[in-house]
Design a protein around this motif. Structure first.
Motif, PDB file in Angstrom:
ATOM      1  N   ILE A  52     -10.132  -0.807   0.753  1.00  0.00           N
ATOM      2  CA  ILE A  52      -8.779  -1.272   1.067  1.00  0.00           C
ATOM      3  C   ILE A  52      -8.829  -2.676   1.666  1.00  0.00           C
ATOM      4  O   ILE A  52      -7.984  -3.530   1.362  1.00  0.00           O
ATOM      5  CB  ILE A  52      -8.067  -0.268   1.994  1.00  0.00           C
ATOM      6  N   ALA A  83       0.647   4.125  -2.854  1.00  0.00           N
ATOM      7  CA  ALA A  83       0.618   5.569  -2.617  1.00  0.00           C
ATOM      8  C   ALA A  83       1.685   6.291  -3.442  1.00  0.00           C
ATOM      9  O   ALA A  83       1.420   7.324  -4.058  1.00  0.00           O
ATOM     10  CB  ALA A  83       0.811   5.861  -1.129  1.00  0.00           C
ATOM     11  N   PHE A 130       0.815  -1.208   0.000  1.00  0.00           N
ATOM     12  CA  PHE A 130       0.000   0.000   0.000  1.00  0.00           C
ATOM     13  C   PHE A 130       0.857   1.270   0.000  1.00  0.00           C
ATOM     14  O   PHE A 130       0.454   2.289  -0.553  1.00  0.00           O
ATOM     15  CB  PHE A 130      -0.973  -0.016   1.173  1.00  0.00           C
ATOM     16  N   TYR A 159      -3.895   5.877   1.241  1.00  0.00           N
ATOM     17  CA  TYR A 159      -3.095   4.652   1.172  1.00  0.00           C
ATOM     18  C   TYR A 159      -1.893   4.724   2.113  1.00  0.00           C
ATOM     19  O   TYR A 159      -1.488   3.709   2.696  1.00  0.00           O
ATOM     20  CB  TYR A 159      -2.656   4.390  -0.263  1.00  0.00           C
TER      21      TYR A 159
END
Length: 570
Positions: free
Chosen positions: A64, A16, A12, A32
């Motif tokens: 998510i 990002a 994650f 994120y």
């Protein structure tokens, strides 16, 4: 194998970074990033949670959570793969350089065709970046420093990564061995680890070697033998297992713990006494008879030395101190009575105040400080009202935990000139104030020194937090006249922190020993942003031991009344 939470968090964080390159909305990038931090710090194993359980993780919404489930089922995240496909591999390679952000990496690729670290290292001195918007002389200097930092780190990993692997292996092999421990630089608590060394004692090495080579974390068996087997883990870390007869355990543990320089000194002592020291034992040179080998203590004793703690074995004066009978009684984890630096979800922590306090109470400590960020770290959105409301909540929680004294504090930001967030009258309401550098890391030596000394001299500041501001492998320490800083800390009773986060371990051991000469006192703090981070204190203690600290040198081994008297908050 790597902890599932860390693996998912890395994905994650990469998501990002890649979204930032593609120009995605800032709020989505931040979402994120927050999810990555929360997943990494979450106490439960994400690989065991269903959708509802994943939704309980702070900053993890349904979208998510579903991506995490997707990763568990397929080994990948489809949306991440789609973003990866949009960005050239060369750009992704450049983003690994500390100090070089993703957007600048894209500019280098699109404008100059630079697609590797080596190409960039050659392009800067050749003048290819001159005139490129956003790439002035200072930026070029920072990029070159980042490349040097990355190359210096090489294949080394942080101590917590190596420790997790080592402890998993030791747990798997111990039932098959008389003794089994990790050795090498990990046992000496070095900040970064190249190869992990595991030592086992057994009459028959066969079952150990077979079990070791078949562990789930093994990606490749590099070498397989009767006395030594080497593997590479799925994360690329090399681990060497050596098996010795039980009667050779002490000599082997001393030898394979090292360091090389320390071992040279002990062998020199043996030679002068007509002895030979090796991993097999201590022998009489003339007769070849084995004298001792079963324990480290008896090996050192026969050399005329007390047992030397592994964290001191660096040829940094420990042999001389041992010969004089002056080895210190080093601080230990069980000596700590509390923690003076922690965060909650009021700022950038992921656990609520109640959970952090409960985790601290479970440690059996005498006191615990909550030190959320102050308002000048703007992204944390702290206000006077929020901080005062937290103070009331802390006092109320204290009544529910009568055996744990809660200290309400804050982590202040040392600005460019050495000022901190609040005036003295507001600071006086806190039980404890940590002050840290969080920005402008490349100020020149004189400016940085004046900046930190001014903060240290502020009567509202009690602890200098993560003093060098380094991030191991990612950001160099600030340039500072540390002698001036330490002299000021000693004079003003400002405690110097040893931040136990594995990527900080700040103050480093060499500077700890330097500060000791000025009579500085230290705190070993977790800087916890999640309940699980309290366990990092073990690494702070290891760093403190490498700096030769005793319990008396560390203020959070002291009773609370003595601590308050020293800080002037009693």
């Amino acid at each position: 194998m790597g902890r599932p939470n860390d693996e998912v968090a890395e994905l994650f964080q990469e998501f990002a970074d890649l979204l930032s390159i593609t120009g995605e909305a800032a709020y989505k990038v931040r979402a994120y990033e927050k999810a990555a931090r929360s997943i990494a710090g979450y106490a439960e194993d994400v690989s065991t949670l269903d959708l509802k359980g994943l939704r309980r993780i702070p900053n993890v919404g349904e979208a998510i959570a579903k991506k995490i489930l997707d990763y568990r089922e397929t080994g990948t995240i489809r949306q991440l793969e789609a973003v990866r496909a949009k960005i050239p591999a060369g750009v992704r390679a450049l983003t690994a350089i500390p100090t070089l952000g993703p957007k600048k990496a894209l500019v280098l690729y699109e404008d100059l065709g630079i697609s590797s670290v080596d190409e960039l290292a050659e392009a800067i001195p050749a003048g290819r970046l001159e005139g490129l918007k956003g790439f002035g002389a200072k930026t070029e200097e920072n990029i070159l420093r980042g490349i040097e930092l990355m190359r210096r780190a090489g294949d080394r990993v942080l101590i917590d990564v190596a420790m997790e692997v080592a402890e998993e292996i030791v747990a798997a092999l111990s039932p098959l061995a008389r003794r089994c421990e990790y050795a090498g630089s990990l046992r000496r608590s070095r900040e970064t680890i190249g190869d992990v060394d595991i030592l086992a004692a057994a009459a028959d090495s066969g079952p150990l070697m077979e079990t070791f080579a078949a562990l789930p974390l093994v990606a490749e068996v590099i070498a397989h033998g009767d006395t030594k087997t080497s593997i590479r883990t799925v994360k690329g870390l090399q681990v060497d297992l050596r098996v010795v007869p039980p009667e050779s355990w002490g000599a082997a543990l001393q030898y394979f713990t090292g360091s090389k320089a320390h071992n040279v000194r002990t062998r020199e002592i043996a030679v002068r006494a007509g002895l030979k020291l090796s991993e097999y034992g201590l022998f009489d040179v003339e007769s070849g008879d084995l004298i001792v080998s079963a324990t480290e203590e008896e090996v050192y004793e026969r050399l005329g030395l007390p047992w030397v703690p592994p964290t001191l074995r660096e040829d940094g004066g420990e042999i001389e101190a041992a010969l004089r009978g002056e080895l210190p009684r080093l601080v230990r984890l069980e000596d700590l009575r509390g923690d003076l630096h922690s965060h909650t979800d009021l700022t950038d922590g992921i656990a609520p105040l109640e959970d952090m306090v409960a985790a601290a109470a479970a440690q059996g400590w005498e006191y615990f400080a909550i030190t959320d960020h102050a308002p000048n770290l703007f992204m944390q959105r702290m206000t006077d009202e929020k901080m005062l409301a937290q103070r009331e909540a802390v006092h109320a929680l204290g009544e529910r935990h009568p055996d744990l004294t809660l200290l309400h504090g804050t982590e202040l930001n040392i600005d460019a000139d050495g000022e901190v967030d609040w005036p003295e009258e507001f600071l006086s309401g806190f039980d404890l104030c940590v002050a840290s550098v969080h920005s402008l890391f490349t100020q020149d030596r004189d400016t940085m020194t004046r900046r930190i000394v001014r903060a240290v001299e502020n009567p509202g500041v009690h602890v200098l937090g993560h003093p060098t501001a380094r991030l191991i492998g990612r950001r160099e320490p600030v340039d500072c006249d540390w002698d001036a800083v330490f002299e000021s800390c000693a004079r003003h009773h400002t405690v110097v922190e040893i931040d136990a986060f594995p990527d900080r371990l700040d103050l480093p051991a060499d500077l700890i020993r330097r500060a000791l000469r000025y009579g500085v006192k230290f705190s070993i703090d977790s800087d916890a942003h999640a309940t699980g981070h309290l366990a990092n204190l073990r690494y702070g203690v290891g760093t403190a031991q490498r700096g030769w600290l005793t319990p008396d040198d560390v203020v959070n081994t002291w009773p609370l009344d003595r601590l308050r008297d020293y800080l002037g908050t009693g």
